[in-house]
Design an enzyme around this catalytic site. Structure first.
Site, short mmCIF file in Angstrom:
data_model
loop_
_atom_site.label_atom_id
_atom_site.label_comp_id
_atom_site.label_asym_id
_atom_site.label_seq_id
_atom_site.Cartn_x
_atom_site.Cartn_y
_atom_site.Cartn_z
N ASN A 219 0.87 -1.20 0.00
CA ASN A 219 0.00 0.00 0.00
C ASN A 219 0.90 1.24 0.00
O ASN A 219 2.11 1.13 0.19
CB ASN A 219 -0.93 -0.03 1.23
N ASP A 288 -3.36 -6.81 5.83
CA ASP A 288 -4.13 -7.78 6.62
C ASP A 288 -4.04 -9.18 6.01
O ASP A 288 -4.28 -10.17 6.70
CB ASP A 288 -5.60 -7.34 6.70
N LYS A 298 9.76 -15.99 -11.35
CA LYS A 298 8.83 -14.99 -11.87
C LYS A 298 7.64 -15.69 -12.53
O LYS A 298 7.84 -16.61 -13.34
CB LYS A 298 9.56 -14.11 -12.88
N PHE A 335 -3.66 3.65 15.41
CA PHE A 335 -4.20 4.53 14.37
C PHE A 335 -5.31 3.77 13.66
O PHE A 335 -5.37 2.54 13.74
CB PHE A 335 -3.11 4.94 13.37
N LYS A 349 -12.25 -0.15 17.24
CA LYS A 349 -10.85 -0.60 17.26
C LYS A 349 -10.20 -0.36 18.62
O LYS A 349 -9.38 -1.15 19.07
CB LYS A 349 -10.06 0.07 16.13
N LYS A 353 -8.88 -3.72 20.31
CA LYS A 353 -7.41 -3.88 20.42
C LYS A 353 -6.89 -3.50 21.80
O LYS A 353 -5.68 -3.46 22.01
CB LYS A 353 -6.73 -3.08 19.30
N1 CTP Z 1 -2.65 -3.02 12.68
C1 CTP Z 1 -1.70 -3.96 13.02
N2 CTP Z 1 -1.67 -5.17 12.38
C2 CTP Z 1 -2.56 -5.45 11.39
C3 CTP Z 1 -3.51 -4.48 11.04
C4 CTP Z 1 -3.54 -3.28 11.69
O1 CTP Z 1 -0.89 -3.71 13.92
N3 CTP Z 1 -2.50 -6.62 10.78
C5 CTP Z 1 -2.69 -1.75 13.42
C6 CTP Z 1 -2.38 -0.51 12.60
O2 CTP Z 1 -1.01 -0.19 12.69
C7 CTP Z 1 -3.26 0.55 13.26
C8 CTP Z 1 -4.46 -0.23 13.75
O3 CTP Z 1 -4.03 -1.59 13.86
O4 CTP Z 1 -2.65 1.09 14.40
C9 CTP Z 1 -5.68 -0.16 12.87
O5 CTP Z 1 -5.35 -0.47 11.53
P1 CTP Z 1 -6.42 -0.36 10.37
O6 CTP Z 1 -5.76 -0.78 9.08
O7 CTP Z 1 -7.11 0.95 10.42
O8 CTP Z 1 -7.52 -1.39 10.80
P2 CTP Z 1 -7.65 -2.93 10.74
O9 CTP Z 1 -7.46 -3.45 12.13
O10 CTP Z 1 -6.79 -3.52 9.68
O11 CTP Z 1 -9.21 -3.10 10.40
P3 CTP Z 1 -10.05 -2.80 9.05
O12 CTP Z 1 -9.28 -3.44 7.93
O13 CTP Z 1 -11.34 -3.47 9.35
O14 CTP Z 1 -10.19 -1.32 8.94
#
Ligand code: CTP
Length: 408
Positions: A219, A288, A298, A335, A349, A353
């Site tokens: 990303n 995720d 490749k 975040f 969240k 968390k």
């Molecule tokens: N985060 C993490 N590990 C993951 C996903 C997220 O540590 N696998 C942490 C991010 O660094 C951030 C927080 O969790 O501090 C929220 O991340 P975000 O991408 O907004 O949310 P997700 O938990 O991935 O949920 P969703 O995809 O449903 O928005």
């Protein structure tokens, strides 16, 4: 300077800049400008040798005030200034000697008071920072080494010179260091040390999840928000470790960096250090899911006639796993990157968390989210306090988030 070095808002703080005779003296003009960008007031003293390279007028023209060029200077009204050697010690929050020549280093080490700058340094009761610049043979001379050691023992904050090519054409150690190495040390010296003694972990950047030999899933996170969190904590006295996904950012030498590529590596690195940490701030845009690897080679397009279907495995939620394993006293900031429902998602969240504080930013709005220097966040803490902040520089968001955590 990179965005995460651009802290400002040090209004009311003063730094005295001492400049001595080195070809790097012209770089002190840029140091002056960078300190002013942080809203610091700056006064200056140029030694006699420094004035062979730069003039007091240059510093005055850029706004340094006052500028001392000799032991018995006149002040702005044409009067002799009898206490110029004491004024910086009375008025300033830090003294920065940059560049420091071999002679100036010796003067400071031996406590001589035979010129304006050495008297001002002797009478300076707050942090004193020294940044040498000289020819590598002069730097390596036993006398210089001994003086450097003495300055450390006297409590000077000593910034090592860089290695590389120097003005006289030689190679070696003695170069004036990068501005990005010097400015944060000055800002730290004038910052409140309310995170002193705290061990802080920050995750930042994207993760890269390999699929074949050349392709990955990722990303556009630049890591800047996390770098600002890390730098703000360091400026306020914390011992900071960063677990960084792939980014182009450079970090200050005061910050420990653990580079990683994948979410699984980030998970391992965080859990290795987490038991020892007091605070964590997870800003990383962790993938995720990771594609089920195609192999080491490749992938050739001829292998797929009609489109391509890629399968994914689930990555661990790093922040959630830290929240589950937190011990008494450990603090967590998360975040949330959202395209809608910031308030609802922040609440969900924060609870899921087990966080103390969450900052939720819209990544679909101009001036907020990925790749821009500003962020607009909604902040929620575990005591139910909610705040919607206006668009702010990420450095400022970071500073305020640490302020907020200290209140929870
Ligand atoms: N985060 C993490 N590990 C993951 C996903 C997220 O540590 N696998 C942490 C991010 O660094 C951030 C927080 O969790 O501090 C929220 O991340 P975000 O991408 O907004 O949310 P997700 O938990 O991935 O949920 P969703 O995809 O449903 O928005």
């Amino acid at each position: 300077m990179q965005e995460h070095y651009c802290f400002s808002g040090f209004m009311g703080k003063r730094v005295h800049l001492g400049v001595s005779g080195s070809i790097a003296a012209f770089k002190a003009l840029e140091i002056l400008r960078l300190l002013q960008t942080a809203d610091l007031n700056v006064s200056a003293t140029l030694t006699r040798s420094a004035q062979k390279f730069v003039t007091g007028l240059s510093f005055e023209a850029l706004g340094a005030s006052p500028v001392y060029t000799g032991m018995f200077d006149k002040d702005g009204d044409g009067q002799e200034s009898p206490f110029g050697h004491l004024d910086p010690g009375d008025l300033c929050d830090a003294l920065l000697v940059a560049p420091a020549s071999a002679t100036t280093m010796a003067r400071l080490a031996y406590g001589l008071g035979d010129d304006m700058l050495s008297c001002q340094a002797l009478a300076f009761p707050r942090p004193r920072i020294v940044v040498p610049a000289m020819n590598p043979r002069m730097w390596n001379a036993p006398a210089t080494k001994r003086n450097w050691q003495m300055l450390k023992e006297l409590g000077y904050i000593c910034i090592e010179p860089d290695s590389g090519g120097v003005a006289c054409g030689e190679e070696g150690k003695g170069r004036f260091p990068e501005y990005e190495e010097i400015i944060p040390v000055v800002l730290r010296a004038v910052s409140p040390q309310d995170l002193a003694g705290k061990k802080v972990l920050v995750t930042l950047g994207p993760t890269r999840e390999r699929w074949d030999a050349v392709r990955f899933w990722s990303n556009p996170s630049s890591g800047v928000m996390g770098a600002c969190m890390a730098m703000a904590a360091w400026l306020r006295g914390a011992d900071v470790t960063v677990v960084a996904g792939p980014t182009s950012l450079k970090f200050h030498s005061g910050i420990k960096v653990m580079p990683v590529q994948t979410a699984l590596e980030m998970y391992e690195a965080c859990h290795d250090v987490w038991p020892d940490m007091d605070m964590v701030c997870c800003t990383a845009a962790v993938a995720d899911y990771r594609p089920i690897p195609h192999g080491d080679k490749k992938f050739k397009k001829a292998a797929s006639q009609e489109g391509l279907t890629v399968g994914f495995d689930t990555n661990p939620d790093i922040l959630k796993s830290l929240g589950e394993s937190r011990r008494e006293g450990q603090r967590l900031i998360g975040f949330a990157a959202e395209t809608s429902d910031c308030r609802k998602e922040a609440q969900r969240k924060l609870e899921k968390k087990n966080l103390d504080l969450i900052a939720c930013n819209r990544i679909d709005k101009d001036g907020s989210g990925f790749g821009v220097p500003t962020n607009q966040v909604f902040v929620l803490d575990r005591e139910g306090r909610k705040e919607q902040w206006p668009p702010l520089r990420k450095t400022e968001v970071a500073w305020r988030l640490w302020d907020h955590l200290l209140l929870v």
